[in-house]
Design a protein around this motif. Structure first.
Motif, PDB file in Angstrom:
ATOM      1  N   THR A   8       0.857  -1.190   0.000  1.00 17.59           N
ATOM      2  CA  THR A   8       0.000   0.000   0.000  1.00 17.59           C
ATOM      3  C   THR A   8       0.896   1.243   0.000  1.00 17.59           C
ATOM      4  N   GLY A   9       0.370   2.320  -0.566  1.00 17.97           N
ATOM      5  CA  GLY A   9       1.173   3.551  -0.650  1.00 17.97           C
ATOM      6  C   GLY A   9       2.352   3.380  -1.583  1.00 17.97           C
ATOM      7  N   ALA A  10       2.121   2.657  -2.696  1.00 18.13           N
ATOM      8  CA  ALA A  10       3.222   2.333  -3.612  1.00 18.13           C
ATOM      9  C   ALA A  10       3.520   3.469  -4.590  1.00 18.13           C
ATOM     10  N   SER A  11       2.664   4.487  -4.609  1.00 17.88           N
ATOM     11  CA  SER A  11       2.809   5.502  -5.666  1.00 17.88           C
ATOM     12  C   SER A  11       3.968   6.459  -5.445  1.00 17.88           C
ATOM     13  N   SER A  12       4.496   6.533  -4.211  1.00 15.11           N
ATOM     14  CA  SER A  12       5.616   7.462  -4.002  1.00 15.11           C
ATOM     15  C   SER A  12       6.437   7.066  -2.783  1.00 15.11           C
ATOM     16  N   GLY A  13       7.565   7.746  -2.603  1.00 15.98           N
ATOM     17  CA  GLY A  13       8.372   7.629  -1.394  1.00 15.98           C
ATOM     18  C   GLY A  13       8.832   6.211  -1.077  1.00 15.98           C
ATOM     19  N   ILE A  14       8.656   5.812   0.174  1.00 13.36           N
ATOM     20  CA  ILE A  14       9.164   4.528   0.661  1.00 13.36           C
ATOM     21  C   ILE A  14       8.447   3.362  -0.053  1.00 13.36           C
ATOM     22  N   GLY A  15       7.148   3.511  -0.280  1.00 16.44           N
ATOM     23  CA  GLY A  15       6.373   2.444  -0.936  1.00 16.44           C
ATOM     24  C   GLY A  15       6.804   2.211  -2.373  1.00 16.44           C
ATOM     25  N   TYR A  16       7.154   3.286  -3.061  1.00 10.30           N
ATOM     26  CA  TYR A  16       7.662   3.180  -4.433  1.00 10.30           C
ATOM     27  C   TYR A  16       8.962   2.357  -4.429  1.00 10.30           C
ATOM     28  N   GLU A  17       9.835   2.655  -3.469  1.00 13.83           N
ATOM     29  CA  GLU A  17      11.114   1.927  -3.376  1.00 13.83           C
ATOM     30  C   GLU A  17      10.876   0.469  -2.988  1.00 13.83           C
ATOM     31  N   PHE A  18       9.944   0.234  -2.074  1.00 17.67           N
ATOM     32  CA  PHE A  18       9.600  -1.151  -1.714  1.00 17.67           C
ATOM     33  C   PHE A  18       9.195  -1.934  -2.969  1.00 17.67           C
ATOM     34  N   SER A  19       8.428  -1.293  -3.836  1.00 21.84           N
ATOM     35  CA  SER A  19       7.913  -1.984  -5.026  1.00 21.84           C
ATOM     36  C   SER A  19       9.069  -2.509  -5.861  1.00 21.84           C
ATOM     37  N   HIS A  20      10.092  -1.670  -6.062  1.00 26.44           N
ATOM     38  CA  HIS A  20      11.254  -2.113  -6.832  1.00 26.44           C
ATOM     39  C   HIS A  20      11.988  -3.244  -6.118  1.00 26.44           C
ATOM     40  N   LEU A  21      12.135  -3.125  -4.800  1.00 27.45           N
ATOM     41  CA  LEU A  21      12.889  -4.134  -4.036  1.00 27.45           C
ATOM     42  C   LEU A  21      12.173  -5.489  -4.037  1.00 27.45           C
ATOM     43  N   PHE A  22      10.866  -5.469  -3.796  1.00 26.27           N
ATOM     44  CA  PHE A  22      10.123  -6.739  -3.769  1.00 26.27           C
ATOM     45  C   PHE A  22      10.067  -7.368  -5.168  1.00 26.27           C
ATOM     46  N   ALA A  23       9.996  -6.521  -6.202  1.00 25.08           N
ATOM     47  CA  ALA A  23      10.004  -7.054  -7.576  1.00 25.08           C
ATOM     48  C   ALA A  23      11.339  -7.741  -7.846  1.00 25.08           C
ATOM     49  N   LYS A  24      12.427  -7.047  -7.473  1.00 23.13           N
ATOM     50  CA  LYS A  24      13.770  -7.601  -7.702  1.00 23.13           C
ATOM     51  C   LYS A  24      13.956  -8.936  -6.973  1.00 23.13           C
ATOM     52  N   ALA A  25      13.317  -9.059  -5.811  1.00 21.04           N
ATOM     53  CA  ALA A  25      13.460 -10.294  -5.023  1.00 21.04           C
ATOM     54  C   ALA A  25      12.567 -11.420  -5.553  1.00 21.04           C
ATOM     55  N   GLY A  26      11.742 -11.132  -6.564  1.00 20.31           N
ATOM     56  CA  GLY A  26      10.971 -12.200  -7.209  1.00 20.31           C
ATOM     57  C   GLY A  26       9.502 -12.262  -6.824  1.00 20.31           C
ATOM     58  N   TYR A  27       9.042 -11.345  -6.009  1.00 20.87           N
ATOM     59  CA  TYR A  27       7.614 -11.350  -5.652  1.00 20.87           C
ATOM     60  C   TYR A  27       6.790 -10.758  -6.791  1.00 20.87           C
ATOM     61  N   ASN A  28       5.641 -11.360  -7.080  1.00 20.11           N
ATOM     62  CA  ASN A  28       4.652 -10.684  -7.914  1.00 20.11           C
ATOM     63  C   ASN A  28       4.074  -9.548  -7.077  1.00 20.11           C
ATOM     64  N   LEU A  29       3.579  -8.506  -7.742  1.00 20.47           N
ATOM     65  CA  LEU A  29       3.155  -7.326  -6.979  1.00 20.47           C
ATOM     66  C   LEU A  29       1.694  -6.960  -7.183  1.00 20.47           C
ATOM     67  N   ILE A  30       1.062  -6.534  -6.071  1.00 17.80           N
ATOM     68  CA  ILE A  30      -0.218  -5.815  -6.146  1.00 17.80           C
ATOM     69  C   ILE A  30       0.067  -4.453  -5.519  1.00 17.80           C
ATOM     70  N   LEU A  31      -0.100  -3.400  -6.295  1.00 20.01           N
ATOM     71  CA  LEU A  31       0.266  -2.056  -5.819  1.00 20.01           C
ATOM     72  C   LEU A  31      -0.986  -1.205  -5.627  1.00 20.01           C
ATOM     73  N   VAL A  32      -1.065  -0.587  -4.453  1.00 17.39           N
ATOM     74  CA  VAL A  32      -2.269   0.170  -4.088  1.00 17.39           C
ATOM     75  C   VAL A  32      -1.897   1.599  -3.680  1.00 17.39           C
ATOM     76  N   ALA A  33      -2.664   2.553  -4.151  1.00 21.00           N
ATOM     77  CA  ALA A  33      -2.584   3.967  -3.736  1.00 21.00           C
ATOM     78  C   ALA A  33      -3.751   4.656  -4.449  1.00 21.00           C
ATOM     79  N   ARG A  34      -3.920   5.959  -4.196  1.00 21.89           N
ATOM     80  CA  ARG A  34      -5.001   6.656  -4.896  1.00 21.89           C
ATOM     81  C   ARG A  34      -4.581   7.089  -6.308  1.00 21.89           C
ATOM     82  N   SER A  35      -3.296   7.420  -6.495  1.00 18.02           N
ATOM     83  CA  SER A  35      -2.835   8.036  -7.754  1.00 18.02           C
ATOM     84  C   SER A  35      -2.643   6.993  -8.853  1.00 18.02           C
TER      85      SER A  35
END
Ligand SMILES: NC(=O)c1ccc[n+]([C@@H]2O[C@H](COP(=O)([O-])OP(=O)(O)OC[C@H]3O[C@@H](n4cnc5c(N)ncnc54)[C@H](OP(=O)(O)O)[C@@H]3O)[C@@H](O)[C@H]2O)c1
Length: 256
Positions: A8-35
């Motif tokens: 959650t909160g993947a659209s910016s800041g820490i959540g945006y960075e998490f998205s890249h890190l979890f993707a790199k580690a091999g997780y499929n992603l569900i990304l949530v935010a308003r934007s």
């Protein structure tokens, strides 16, 4: 099959960075935010990686239930829940609009709690992978002391830490990791949203990349609490050593 991380909160800041890190580690992603536009852009950046974006406002009542149903309707299951969405508000408690503070509690506390409740059973039922499953909650160093001028925000993060630590104990031996990331000031949109750009908080910040990396690695190692940055660790220790009346005064000074 690869495990899926909901961030959650993947659209910016820490959540945006998490998205890249979890993707790199091999997780499929569900990304949530308003934007939706920012989520689409992030999905594009992640190229061929399996990413589902769900634009969703977590400040709405029962936002977590509606989100859970949407994910079930998509036939998806979540193995890692990253409760990162959140925001603060700077100002005197009685002068800040009550509705805005209620929305903050809805996102920082209620949505986080309800999402954890909905997804924990799925996480329990999912198989063990060679990469961890569980919950990564984003609190703050604000969790360690009361914070005048951001009273509700600090209290909301104290809730996140207390709640998460209790879950660690309840889930011992289940193979489910629960980590709490407690960042100090981080260079994101947080201060603009919180109307806290004039405060001493912004004087010394970490990058969201460094903070997310610390949180991700802490989660992977099964750490209970992750405090990125030595200055923030010292600050957390100080809140254990000095009287709460003093740390509250210091927080008041910093948040003004
Ligand atoms: N930056 C700091 O100094 C700091 C320090 C300690 C802890 N934290 C915590 O770190 C977490 C991430 O914040 P950040 O620093 O990365 O700030 P940020 O750049 O402002 O990111 C906040 C994220 O939360 C999402 N969000 C906010 N309200 C939402 C809502 N109603 N529904 C759905 N999503 C919502 C935002 O997306 P949309 O606007 O697109 O909805 C955005 O993706 C927060 O929990 C914050 O409390 C930050």
């Amino acid at each position: 099959m690869k495990p899926t991380a909901l961030i959650t909160g993947a659209s910016s800041g820490i959540g945006y960075e998490f998205s890249h890190l979890f993707a790199k580690a091999g997780y499929n992603l569900i990304l949530v935010a308003r934007s939706e536009d920012k989520l689409n852009q992030l999905k594009e950046e992640l190229g061929e990686h399996p990413v589902t974006i769900i634009p969703h406002d977590l400040a709405e009542p029962d936002a977590a239930g509606v989100l859970y149903d949407k994910i079930k309707d998509l036939g998806m299951r979540v193995e890692v829940l990253v409760n990162n969405a959140g925001f603060g508000l700077n100002g005197q408690f009685d002068e800040l609009p009550l509705l805005d503070q209620q929305k903050m509690l809805q996102v920082n506390v209620n949505a986080l709690t309800e999402l954890t409740h909905y997804f924990l059973q799925d996480i329990k039922d999912s198989p063990l992978y060679d990469i961890p499953k569980g919950v990564l909650n984003v609190a703050s160093t604000a969790a360690f002391t009361p914070g005048p001028k951001m009273a509700v925000y600090y209290a909301s993060k104290a809730y996140v830490l207390s709640f998460s630590e209790a879950l660690v104990e309840e889930l011992k031996g289940t193979g489910i990791t629960v980590s709490t990331l407690c960042p100090g000031a981080t260079d994101t949109n947080f201060f603009k949203t919180a109307k806290a750009e004039h405060t001493k908080l912004v004087k010394s910040t970490m990058t969201p990349e460094a903070v997310a990396k610390a949180g991700f690695l802490g989660f992977v190692k099964g750490k209970r609490i992750v405090i990125p940055g030595s200055a923030n660790v010292s600050m957390a220790i100080a809140t254990k050593v000095f009287p709460r009346s003093l740390t509250t005064k210091v927080a008041h000074y910093i948040d003004s």
